[in-house]
Design a protein around this motif. Structure first.
Motif, short mmCIF file in Angstrom:
data_model
loop_
_atom_site.label_atom_id
_atom_site.label_comp_id
_atom_site.label_asym_id
_atom_site.label_seq_id
_atom_site.Cartn_x
_atom_site.Cartn_y
_atom_site.Cartn_z
N GLY A 182 -31.98 80.95 34.02
CA GLY A 182 -33.09 80.04 34.24
C GLY A 182 -32.97 78.87 33.28
O GLY A 182 -31.86 78.45 32.93
N THR A 183 -34.10 78.39 32.81
CA THR A 183 -34.08 77.22 31.92
C THR A 183 -34.85 77.48 30.62
O THR A 183 -35.32 76.53 29.98
CB THR A 183 -34.67 76.00 32.64
N ASN A 184 -34.98 78.74 30.23
CA ASN A 184 -35.70 79.04 28.99
C ASN A 184 -35.04 78.33 27.80
O ASN A 184 -33.83 78.42 27.62
CB ASN A 184 -35.71 80.55 28.72
N GLY A 185 -35.86 77.67 27.00
CA GLY A 185 -35.34 77.00 25.80
C GLY A 185 -34.47 75.80 26.10
O GLY A 185 -33.66 75.40 25.27
N ALA A 186 -34.63 75.19 27.27
CA ALA A 186 -33.74 74.11 27.70
C ALA A 186 -33.68 72.97 26.70
O ALA A 186 -32.60 72.49 26.35
CB ALA A 186 -34.17 73.60 29.08
N GLN A 187 -34.84 72.51 26.21
CA GLN A 187 -34.85 71.37 25.32
C GLN A 187 -34.18 71.69 23.99
O GLN A 187 -33.42 70.88 23.45
CB GLN A 187 -36.28 70.89 25.07
N ASP A 188 -34.41 72.89 23.48
CA ASP A 188 -33.78 73.28 22.22
C ASP A 188 -32.26 73.34 22.39
O ASP A 188 -31.52 72.91 21.50
CB ASP A 188 -34.30 74.65 21.78
N ARG A 189 -31.79 73.81 23.52
CA ARG A 189 -30.36 73.89 23.78
C ARG A 189 -29.74 72.49 23.83
O ARG A 189 -28.64 72.26 23.31
CB ARG A 189 -30.10 74.64 25.08
N VAL A 190 -30.44 71.57 24.45
CA VAL A 190 -29.97 70.18 24.51
C VAL A 190 -29.87 69.59 23.11
O VAL A 190 -28.87 68.95 22.74
CB VAL A 190 -30.90 69.32 25.40
N GLU A 191 -30.92 69.80 22.31
CA GLU A 191 -30.94 69.23 20.96
C GLU A 191 -29.87 69.85 20.07
O GLU A 191 -29.22 69.14 19.29
CB GLU A 191 -32.33 69.43 20.35
N LEU A 192 -29.67 71.14 20.18
CA LEU A 192 -28.65 71.81 19.38
C LEU A 192 -27.25 71.35 19.77
O LEU A 192 -26.38 71.16 18.91
CB LEU A 192 -28.78 73.33 19.51
N THR A 193 -27.04 71.16 21.05
CA THR A 193 -25.74 70.68 21.51
C THR A 193 -25.47 69.28 20.98
O THR A 193 -24.35 68.96 20.54
CB THR A 193 -25.67 70.68 23.05
N ALA A 194 -26.48 68.44 21.00
CA ALA A 194 -26.33 67.08 20.47
C ALA A 194 -26.03 67.10 18.98
O ALA A 194 -25.18 66.35 18.49
CB ALA A 194 -27.60 66.27 20.76
N LYS A 195 -26.71 67.98 18.25
CA LYS A 195 -26.44 68.11 16.81
C LYS A 195 -25.01 68.54 16.56
O LYS A 195 -24.33 68.03 15.67
CB LYS A 195 -27.39 69.15 16.19
N ALA A 196 -24.56 69.51 17.36
CA ALA A 196 -23.20 70.01 17.20
C ALA A 196 -22.19 68.91 17.49
O ALA A 196 -21.19 68.75 16.75
CB ALA A 196 -22.96 71.20 18.11
N LEU A 197 -22.43 68.14 18.54
CA LEU A 197 -21.50 67.09 18.90
C LEU A 197 -21.41 66.04 17.80
O LEU A 197 -20.30 65.57 17.45
CB LEU A 197 -21.94 66.44 20.22
N ARG A 198 -22.55 65.69 17.21
CA ARG A 198 -22.55 64.73 16.10
C ARG A 198 -21.79 65.30 14.91
O ARG A 198 -20.99 64.61 14.27
CB ARG A 198 -23.96 64.36 15.71
N ALA A 199 -22.04 66.56 14.61
CA ALA A 199 -21.39 67.18 13.45
C ALA A 199 -19.89 67.29 13.63
O ALA A 199 -19.13 67.24 12.65
CB ALA A 199 -21.99 68.57 13.23
N LEU A 200 -19.47 67.42 14.88
CA LEU A 200 -18.03 67.51 15.18
C LEU A 200 -17.37 66.15 15.32
O LEU A 200 -16.15 66.07 15.47
CB LEU A 200 -17.84 68.32 16.49
N GLY A 201 -18.17 65.11 15.28
CA GLY A 201 -17.63 63.76 15.41
C GLY A 201 -17.26 63.41 16.83
O GLY A 201 -16.43 62.52 17.07
N GLY A 202 -17.87 64.10 17.80
CA GLY A 202 -17.54 63.86 19.21
C GLY A 202 -18.36 62.73 19.79
O GLY A 202 -19.25 62.17 19.15
#
Length: 203
Positions: A182-202
């Motif tokens: 389903g879509t439980n926690g969808a916004q948190d998942r989006v935000e965490l992915t964005a944080k990870a991408l920034r931290a990885l320099g992507g």
């Protein structure tokens, strides 16, 4: 590619980051999670599922009110009161008779509740994951609570669901549905992915 600093950006404590960075890197190499987008999407989902790499066993200690929100298909007001704050009974009811589990009475739902960094759930998934990793997860379910198998099981699920392809397209909604159903926690998942991408320099 995955450093303790990246994991700490996603909410991991220093201790948990130190525990998981090795297993996560080994798993990422094994399953070709090897670009900034793939790693970011993977880590964003894992960080959400494990509450910042703190939890590798599903928490089913729900109040009656929460049961009616999370599992409305399985509880009405009366049964929610009867099952509230009893994780073993809740798991046995909710997961009984599906995903390869026996009926509620067998307690398979409890024995094969979500474990690992991506919450492998159900007897059938435990069997398939164990076969792929060369261990008997039917008899030794708690292996999924150990850092290496917690990570490897998350890589196995990711690979089996072909989520690298979705990660290449940054299809976070599709990845979430594949993992969560389903879509439980969808916004948190989006935000965490964005944080990870920034931290990885992507990008």
């Amino acid at each position: 590619m995955i450093t303790t600093a990246v994991l700490q950006e996603l909410g991991a404590s220093w201790r948990d980051a130190a525990t998981y960075w090795g297993p996560l890197n080994a798993t990422a190499e094994r399953y070709e999670i090897n670009t900034p987008r793939r790693v970011a999407c993977w880590l964003g989902q894992l960080a959400h599922e494990s509450q910042g790499f703190k939890r590798v066993v599903e928490n089913l200690n729900y109040s009656a009110q929460r049961l009616l929100v999370v599992f409305p298909k399985y509880f009405d007001a009366q049964s929610a009161e009867e099952y509230a704050r009893n994780p073993a009974r809740i798991a046995s009811r909710v997961y009984g008779g599906r995903m390869g589990n026996g009926s509620e009475a067998t307690r398979d739902g409890w024995h094969f509740r979500g474990r690992g960094l991506i919450q492998i759930t159900g007897r059938e998934n435990y069997a398939r994951c164990g076969e792929a990793l060369g261990v008997d997860l039917i008899k030794r379910q708690s292996l999924l609570e150990q850092p290496m198998y917690a990570a490897l099981s998350a890589g196995w699920f990711w690979d089996r669901a072909k989520l690298n392809d979705r990660a290449d397209r940054m299809d976070i909604a599709g990845i979430t549905r594949a993992i969560n159903g389903g879509t439980n926690g969808a916004q948190d998942r989006v935000e965490l992915t964005a944080k990870a991408l920034r931290a990885l320099g992507g990008l």
